[in-house]
Design a protein around this motif. Structure first.
Motif, short mmCIF file in Angstrom:
data_model
loop_
_atom_site.label_atom_id
_atom_site.label_comp_id
_atom_site.label_asym_id
_atom_site.label_seq_id
_atom_site.Cartn_x
_atom_site.Cartn_y
_atom_site.Cartn_z
N HIS A 176 -31.85 8.40 110.81
CA HIS A 176 -32.63 9.14 110.42
C HIS A 176 -31.86 10.72 110.18
O HIS A 176 -31.91 11.70 109.94
N GLY A 177 -30.51 10.14 110.27
CA GLY A 177 -29.17 11.06 109.67
C GLY A 177 -29.18 12.11 111.10
O GLY A 177 -28.41 13.00 110.70
N HIS A 178 -29.52 11.95 111.91
CA HIS A 178 -29.52 12.86 113.67
C HIS A 178 -28.67 11.74 114.30
O HIS A 178 -29.17 10.39 114.04
N PRO A 179 -28.10 12.29 115.07
CA PRO A 179 -27.61 11.76 117.12
C PRO A 179 -28.22 10.78 117.15
O PRO A 179 -29.05 11.89 117.94
N VAL A 180 -28.35 10.03 117.58
CA VAL A 180 -28.83 8.81 118.35
C VAL A 180 -28.31 7.96 119.66
O VAL A 180 -27.21 7.78 119.08
N GLY A 181 -28.37 8.32 120.83
CA GLY A 181 -27.93 7.58 122.03
C GLY A 181 -28.95 6.40 122.54
O GLY A 181 -29.77 6.51 122.08
N ALA A 182 -28.13 5.75 122.83
CA ALA A 182 -28.64 4.17 123.90
C ALA A 182 -27.94 4.42 125.23
O ALA A 182 -27.46 4.85 125.36
N ALA A 237 -25.93 -1.94 121.31
CA ALA A 237 -26.14 -0.05 120.62
C ALA A 237 -25.69 0.40 119.51
O ALA A 237 -26.13 0.55 118.96
N ALA A 238 -24.16 -0.23 119.61
CA ALA A 238 -23.55 -0.08 118.44
C ALA A 238 -24.16 -0.95 117.42
O ALA A 238 -24.31 0.23 115.93
N GLU A 239 -24.67 -1.57 117.05
CA GLU A 239 -25.24 -2.76 116.51
C GLU A 239 -26.67 -1.90 115.23
O GLU A 239 -26.84 -1.74 114.70
N ALA A 240 -27.26 -1.20 116.68
CA ALA A 240 -28.37 -0.43 116.57
C ALA A 240 -27.87 0.78 115.98
O ALA A 240 -28.97 1.18 115.44
N GLY A 241 -26.42 1.26 115.73
CA GLY A 241 -26.92 3.41 114.86
C GLY A 241 -26.73 3.56 116.00
O GLY A 241 -26.04 4.79 115.74
N ALA A 242 -26.58 3.56 117.21
CA ALA A 242 -26.07 4.25 118.66
C ALA A 242 -24.86 5.47 118.26
O ALA A 242 -24.06 4.58 118.24
N VAL A 243 -24.56 6.48 119.06
CA VAL A 243 -23.65 7.10 118.33
C VAL A 243 -23.18 7.49 119.78
O VAL A 243 -22.12 7.93 120.19
N PHE A 244 -23.54 7.16 120.71
CA PHE A 244 -23.33 6.89 122.34
C PHE A 244 -23.92 6.60 123.23
O PHE A 244 -25.25 6.23 122.77
N THR A 245 -23.41 6.07 124.65
CA THR A 245 -24.39 5.98 125.67
C THR A 245 -23.55 6.16 126.22
O THR A 245 -23.52 7.15 126.56
N VAL A 246 -25.14 6.09 126.71
CA VAL A 246 -25.71 6.32 128.71
C VAL A 246 -25.51 5.51 129.90
O VAL A 246 -26.87 4.31 129.17
N ALA A 247 -25.68 5.62 130.72
CA ALA A 247 -26.05 4.71 131.80
C ALA A 247 -26.16 5.05 133.49
O ALA A 247 -26.51 6.06 133.43
N PRO A 248 -27.71 4.56 134.39
CA PRO A 248 -27.51 4.39 135.46
C PRO A 248 -26.56 5.36 136.37
O PRO A 248 -26.18 5.98 136.98
N GLY A 249 -25.48 4.36 136.33
CA GLY A 249 -24.26 4.48 137.33
C GLY A 249 -23.29 4.48 136.52
O GLY A 249 -22.93 4.27 135.25
N LEU A 250 -22.00 3.89 136.88
CA LEU A 250 -20.86 4.25 137.03
C LEU A 250 -20.75 2.85 137.13
O LEU A 250 -20.20 2.13 137.74
N ASP A 251 -19.97 1.76 136.21
CA ASP A 251 -19.54 0.26 135.34
C ASP A 251 -17.99 0.93 133.99
O ASP A 251 -18.43 0.98 133.60
N LEU A 252 -17.00 0.82 134.88
CA LEU A 252 -16.10 0.75 134.73
C LEU A 252 -15.43 -0.27 133.22
O LEU A 252 -15.00 0.10 132.12
#
Length: 194
Positions: free
Chosen positions: A58-64, A76-91
């Motif tokens: 829909h032309g707006h930024p959506v993250g995974a 996430a990238a294949e589905a069109g996400a423009v950012f990713t979010v995680a519950p914790g820190l995994d390098l």
């Protein structure tokens, strides 16, 4: 795109966990139309990935969200996400997201995690669970880590949004209060007046 660009003037990350596509699109449109936020879809199952894909068209930024492995970064990238979010820190997830050209928002709850996330190149950090950490945690972390930009997430709604923003949160990650019937308008009103 960076989080500085994504969240400039948009203090809301609306988390649409387990929301069917028609309802997710309705909420996402309200968030986008307000000009106050972006949308995150946690991708914990195939239906959620399809929801992400539908919203990303829909032309707006959506993250995974809830991205916990490099494999999920690829999904996430294949589905069109423009950012990713995680519950914790995994390098490994941080590296995979950066390699995919997606800014990553890792979850942090300790000074050590903030330190390691900053060293890994993440300057926007998800303070999670904010409801347990409290606004005071944000104030205290800003002292040793003034460059960190926090997105307070978990247990945040219209009733306490102003407290987190006043304590130094740059944005708020809100799930339940956004997806509940009638929950989004009062939150948007608080954000407009803060």
């Amino acid at each position: 795109m960076t989080f500085d660009e994504l969240l400039d003037g948009r203090p809301l990350v609306a988390i649409l966990r387990g929301v069917p596509i028609p309802r997710a699109l309705q909420i996402a449109r309200a968030v986008w139309d307000s000009g106050l936020g972006v949308v995150e879809v946690p991708i914990q199952n195939p239906a959620a990935v399809e929801c992400l894909r539908a919203l990303a068209g829909h032309g707006h930024p959506v993250g995974a969200g809830t991205v916990r492995s490099p494999e999920q970064v690829a999904v996430a990238a294949e589905a069109g996400a423009v950012f990713t979010v995680a519950p914790g820190l995994d390098l490994d997830v941080v590296r995979a997201s950066h390699d995919a050209g997606l800014p990553h928002l890792p979850g942090v709850a300790t000074a050590s995690e903030v330190h390691h996330a900053l060293r890994a190149g993440c300057h926007w950090l998800k303070a999670f669970p904010a409801g347990s950490l409290g606004p005071g945690w944000l104030r205290e972390m800003r002292g040793p880590f003034p460059e960190a930009k926090f997105v307070a997430t978990g247990g945040v709604g219209a009733h306490n949004a102003r407290d987190y923003l006043t304590a130094g949160a740059r944005a708020l990650g809100v799930g339940g209060a956004v997806t509940r019937d009638g929950g989004l308008p009062p939150l948007l009103e608080v954000l407009r007046t803060t």
